[in-house]
Design a protein around this motif. Sequence first.
Motif, short mmCIF file in Angstrom:
data_model
loop_
_atom_site.label_atom_id
_atom_site.label_comp_id
_atom_site.label_asym_id
_atom_site.label_seq_id
_atom_site.Cartn_x
_atom_site.Cartn_y
_atom_site.Cartn_z
N TYR A 1 51.53 18.11 32.51
CA TYR A 1 51.49 16.67 32.27
C TYR A 1 50.12 16.14 32.67
N ASN A 2 49.77 14.99 32.11
CA ASN A 2 48.49 14.35 32.39
C ASN A 2 48.61 13.52 33.66
N SER A 3 48.01 14.01 34.73
CA SER A 3 48.03 13.29 36.00
C SER A 3 46.82 12.37 36.14
N GLY A 4 45.98 12.30 35.11
CA GLY A 4 44.82 11.43 35.13
C GLY A 4 45.07 10.14 34.37
N THR A 5 44.14 9.77 33.52
CA THR A 5 44.27 8.56 32.72
C THR A 5 44.37 8.91 31.26
N GLY A 6 44.75 7.92 30.44
CA GLY A 6 44.84 8.16 29.02
C GLY A 6 43.50 8.55 28.42
N ALA A 7 42.43 7.94 28.92
CA ALA A 7 41.10 8.22 28.40
C ALA A 7 40.53 9.54 28.90
N SER A 8 40.96 9.96 30.11
CA SER A 8 40.42 11.18 30.71
C SER A 8 41.55 12.01 31.30
N PRO A 9 42.23 12.82 30.47
CA PRO A 9 43.38 13.58 30.95
C PRO A 9 43.01 14.61 32.01
N THR A 10 43.90 14.75 32.98
CA THR A 10 43.84 15.84 33.95
C THR A 10 45.16 16.58 33.86
N TRP A 11 45.11 17.86 33.48
CA TRP A 11 46.36 18.58 33.20
C TRP A 11 46.85 19.31 34.44
N THR A 12 48.07 18.97 34.84
CA THR A 12 48.72 19.54 36.02
C THR A 12 49.98 20.27 35.57
N GLN A 13 50.11 21.53 35.95
CA GLN A 13 51.26 22.31 35.51
C GLN A 13 52.55 21.75 36.08
N LEU A 14 53.59 21.76 35.24
CA LEU A 14 54.93 21.38 35.66
C LEU A 14 55.74 22.65 35.91
N GLY A 15 56.32 22.75 37.08
CA GLY A 15 57.05 23.96 37.42
C GLY A 15 56.12 25.13 37.58
N THR A 16 56.68 26.30 37.74
CA THR A 16 55.88 27.51 37.91
C THR A 16 56.08 28.50 36.76
N GLY A 17 56.94 28.15 35.82
CA GLY A 17 57.28 29.09 34.75
C GLY A 17 56.25 29.13 33.64
N SER A 18 56.19 30.25 32.96
CA SER A 18 55.35 30.42 31.78
C SER A 18 55.90 31.60 30.99
N THR A 19 55.41 31.75 29.77
CA THR A 19 55.81 32.90 28.96
C THR A 19 54.61 33.39 28.20
N THR A 20 54.59 34.64 27.83
CA THR A 20 53.47 35.23 27.11
C THR A 20 53.91 35.59 25.71
N ILE A 21 53.15 35.11 24.72
CA ILE A 21 53.40 35.51 23.33
C ILE A 21 52.08 35.98 22.74
N GLY A 22 52.10 37.10 22.06
CA GLY A 22 50.90 37.60 21.41
C GLY A 22 50.69 36.95 20.06
N GLY A 23 49.62 37.33 19.40
CA GLY A 23 49.38 36.84 18.06
C GLY A 23 50.31 37.49 17.05
N LEU A 24 50.40 36.88 15.88
CA LEU A 24 51.17 37.40 14.76
C LEU A 24 52.66 37.46 15.05
N VAL A 25 53.11 36.69 16.04
CA VAL A 25 54.52 36.59 16.36
C VAL A 25 54.94 35.14 16.17
N LYS A 26 55.95 34.91 15.34
CA LYS A 26 56.44 33.55 15.09
C LYS A 26 57.47 33.19 16.13
N VAL A 27 57.28 32.04 16.79
CA VAL A 27 58.22 31.62 17.83
C VAL A 27 58.60 30.16 17.59
N ALA A 28 59.78 29.80 18.10
CA ALA A 28 60.24 28.41 18.06
C ALA A 28 59.94 27.78 19.40
N VAL A 29 59.32 26.60 19.38
CA VAL A 29 58.96 25.88 20.59
C VAL A 29 59.71 24.55 20.60
#
Length: 336
Positions: free
Chosen positions: A112-140
């Motif tokens: 999420y943007n913890s900064g301002t609308g004009a100058s975003p600062t991106w701060t991770q939400l939670g600790t989770g993530s996932t890895t997807i390689g190229g040429l793989v179709k995924v639903a988000v």
Amino acid sequence: MTVLFAGGRLDSLTVQSGTPTEVTTAGTFDPTYCDASVSLATGQNVRVDQLDASNAPTDLVSGDTGWYHCEVNFTSTGLPANSNFLQVVDSAGNQWVSVRGGASAGILLLAYNSGTGASPTWTQLGTGSTTIGGLVKVAVDLKVTLGSPHSAELYVNGTLVSSGTFTQSSFTSARGMRFLGQTNSARISQLLITNNRSTIGAKVKYSRPSASGGNSEWTGAVDNVNEAVNSDTTVDSATTAGLRQTYAMGDVTVPANYAILSTFHFVRAKNDGAAPANIKSVVRQGTTNYDNSANFPGIGTGFVPLPARYDTNPATGTAWTESSFNSAEFGYLSVT
């Protein structure tokens, strides 16, 4: 109103920068529902806004839960490191929630943007993530609830990847979603936005004109407007008001336990600055034409995507069914 946007080809997207293209490369989209994906390379960005019943942009506000859905395929190693992909934006285009890359290529995480609308600062939400390689179709699927605090959840192929809550006093409304092109081009399809209804497992069926219909009053024919890849070089045209053109559409097959919640009709169109200056969407059932009560919004002298929506079948006022959609024709009426 549940469904706020459904589309995915260039005739439904607002291009914010660059020149995105449509591709028919196998594996970049689900051929059961789509016939092309939109390729976004570096510097190529598109946006879609939520639409109300009159096709006007509408906001989600405190207490609303927006669901933002797409299918995506990356050309190489997945999403580049520390780059943004899908973002929830407000009416001014300020970016507040993002599906973005992690410290290395191929990682998707939630921020999420913890900064301002004009100058975003991106701060991770939670600790989770996932890895997807190229040429793989995924639903988000991205779920965002506005409130105090806000909350967000990221799903990939139906599995919860990350979630969290955050406080951001400047994030008071959400207007739609934005997709940013990257070095490893993202090919997107099946875009969907809903309010208070999960999009996990949802499908967006593309249907193009397939044959001439009961109205053929414009200059042009089906081959001008049903290209597998969008083109503004072949067109239908009308020089006087009151002319209709409708086409039979490609059929839809509704899987068991699914329903058609809404039908969105998109055209790319422009006027020449003289009357007739506007167009209305038309649905034809049997021998009866049902002209939309409002003009397509936003027409001008350059080609732009123009939307109309039908949450119910205008012939009956009831929900669309497989048979009622497949027997319908869609088209347009020239108006002053």
